[in-house]
Motif scaffolding. Structure first.
Motif, PDB file in Angstrom:
ATOM      1  N   ALA A 127       0.823  -1.208   0.000  1.00 43.89           N
ATOM      2  CA  ALA A 127       0.000   0.000   0.000  1.00 43.89           C
ATOM      3  C   ALA A 127       0.858   1.261   0.000  1.00 43.89           C
ATOM      4  O   ALA A 127       0.594   2.207  -0.744  1.00 43.89           O
ATOM      5  N   GLY A 128       1.892   1.286   0.821  1.00 44.99           N
ATOM      6  CA  GLY A 128       2.730   2.476   0.900  1.00 44.99           C
ATOM      7  C   GLY A 128       3.586   2.681  -0.330  1.00 44.99           C
ATOM      8  O   GLY A 128       3.853   3.825  -0.716  1.00 44.99           O
ATOM      9  N   TYR A 129       4.011   1.608  -0.970  1.00 37.33           N
ATOM     10  CA  TYR A 129       4.920   1.733  -2.117  1.00 37.33           C
ATOM     11  C   TYR A 129       4.177   2.118  -3.395  1.00 37.33           C
ATOM     12  O   TYR A 129       4.625   2.994  -4.139  1.00 37.33           O
ATOM     13  N   TYR A 130       3.046   1.483  -3.645  1.00 38.12           N
ATOM     14  CA  TYR A 130       2.344   1.727  -4.904  1.00 38.12           C
ATOM     15  C   TYR A 130       1.359   2.893  -4.810  1.00 38.12           C
ATOM     16  O   TYR A 130       1.169   3.616  -5.787  1.00 38.12           O
ATOM     17  N   GLY A 131       0.718   3.069  -3.647  1.00 39.11           N
ATOM     18  CA  GLY A 131      -0.236   4.153  -3.511  1.00 39.11           C
ATOM     19  C   GLY A 131      -1.448   3.966  -4.413  1.00 39.11           C
ATOM     20  O   GLY A 131      -1.750   2.851  -4.867  1.00 39.11           O
ATOM     21  N   ASP A 135      -3.480   1.449  -2.515  1.00 43.60           N
ATOM     22  CA  ASP A 135      -3.378   2.033  -1.175  1.00 43.60           C
ATOM     23  C   ASP A 135      -4.755   2.307  -0.591  1.00 43.60           C
ATOM     24  O   ASP A 135      -5.018   2.038   0.590  1.00 43.60           O
ATOM     25  N   ASP A 136      -5.659   2.827  -1.421  1.00 42.94           N
ATOM     26  CA  ASP A 136      -7.020   3.130  -0.938  1.00 42.94           C
ATOM     27  C   ASP A 136      -7.735   1.863  -0.489  1.00 42.94           C
ATOM     28  O   ASP A 136      -8.404   1.854   0.556  1.00 42.94           O
ATOM     29  N   SER A 139      -6.009   0.433   2.722  1.00 36.31           N
ATOM     30  CA  SER A 139      -6.310   1.330   3.847  1.00 36.31           C
ATOM     31  C   SER A 139      -7.763   1.174   4.279  1.00 36.31           C
ATOM     32  O   SER A 139      -8.067   1.184   5.480  1.00 36.31           O
ATOM     33  N   ARG A 185       2.982   0.762   6.334  1.00 38.17           N
ATOM     34  CA  ARG A 185       2.587   1.714   5.289  1.00 38.17           C
ATOM     35  C   ARG A 185       3.199   3.085   5.540  1.00 38.17           C
ATOM     36  O   ARG A 185       3.751   3.721   4.628  1.00 38.17           O
ATOM     37  N   ILE A 189       6.030   4.849   3.029  1.00 40.67           N
ATOM     38  CA  ILE A 189       5.753   6.132   2.376  1.00 40.67           C
ATOM     39  C   ILE A 189       6.905   7.108   2.598  1.00 40.67           C
ATOM     40  O   ILE A 189       7.289   7.869   1.693  1.00 40.67           O
TER      41      ILE A 189
END
Length: 305
Positions: A127-131, A135-136, A139, A185, A189
């Motif tokens: 999640a933190g790397y790809y966003g 990520d949504d 999260s 995450r 980031i």
């Protein structure tokens, strides 16, 4: 004046020595200065050693019922030289059952935490790397896990599936990953914009290699701290499930179930049946919490000075 100058020189020398050490060596030095953290660490070590060498520090079998060999006089015996923590209504030695119960609590605590660490760190790193949409979604899933009553979720899984020790720590681990995902995450980031990640991307490294080779080793400190604190929480959760009858099933010596069995005899004067397992839970969880808090302070670079 001379004394003040000597102190300043000594502090300067200490700071110079600490600058040459790694994060882990520096953290260990600061951890040793924290008396509460070291006290918690020794509590954990002592209980772990007691669980490992249980057959050598107890004289009885945890399921041995002395009412069959000594008669009704062995039932609900108060603490004495023969039975250090007394006996229960079945004539079993409570001290022996508490020692063997540490094995179950530690096994579930470590195994369930390991499962939650693997799931949470992988999902949080992705999640933190790809966003973006990934990520949504992760999260949102994390927030759902946090919003749902944790104990009720575990109760539903354990009540629906047949009771067993592997199933219990798998059920707890599968739904306790959210805190690790959030920590991972946030750390990823911050790190994905660092120069060493950009350099790895520039030379054509694969995303999987960047995450596992370059990013994860640099977020181990907060993950280890969160792991230490989570073990205590999972031990408490397992004890709660056993107390309610959904955890480890008898005749295995689970601390929570021992408290549940002895609560009806507490007001009539047989307090030892439930008090000693309760003290064992309190001491073990206190050890993990004190050690986790001290570890967090020791590995926080903002507290280096």
């Amino acid at each position: 004046m001379e004394t003040k100058t000597e102190k300043q020189k000594e502090e300067k020398n200490i700071n110079q020595k600490m600058e040459g050490r790694s994060l882990w060596a520096d953290g260990w030095i600061r951890l040793k200065r924290n008396k509460l953290a070291m006290f918690g660490m020794w509590l954990i070590i002592i209980i772990c050693l007691a669980a490992i060498f249980a057959p050598y520090i107890t004289r009885y079998d945890p399921n041995e019922q002395f009412i069959w060999t000594e008669g009704p006089s062995a039932k609900l015996v108060p603490p004495c030289s023969k039975y250090w923590f007394g006996t229960d209504v079945y004539g079993r030695d409570i001290y022996t059952r508490v020692i063997y119960g540490a094995r179950i609590s530690l096994q579930i605590g470590f195994a369930a935490t390991a499962i939650s660490v693997i799931i949470g760190v992988i999902l949080g790193s992705i999640a933190g790397y790809y966003g973006g949409i990934i990520d949504d979604f992760i999260s949102w899933l994390t927030n759902v896990i946090f919003a749902f009553p944790f104990l009720l979720f575990v109760l539903a899984l354990v009540a629906y599936l047949p009771p067993s020790l592997p199933l219990l720590y798998m059920a707890i681990g599968v739904i306790s990953w959210a805190s690790f995902a959030r920590v991972a995450r946030g750390q990823v980031i911050q790190l994905k914009e660092m120069e060493f990640v950009e350099a790895a991307t520039a030379i054509g490294s694969h995303d999987k290699r960047i995450i596992f080779k370059h990013i994860l080793p640099n977020i181990l400190a907060p993950i280890i701290v969160q792991t230490t604190l989570e073990i205590g929480s999972i031990i408490m959760l397992e004890s709660s499930l056993s107390f309610l009858g959904f955890g480890i099933q008898p005749p295995k010596p689970a601390w929570g179930y021992m408290i549940s069995e002895g609560k009806q005899y507490f007001l009539s004067g047989q307090w030892w049946w439930s008090v000693f397992p309760g003290l064992a839970i309190m001491i073990l969880v206190l050890g993990f919490n004190l050690f986790g808090d001290g570890l967090r302070d020791a590995l926080d670079p903002r507290l280096k000075q």
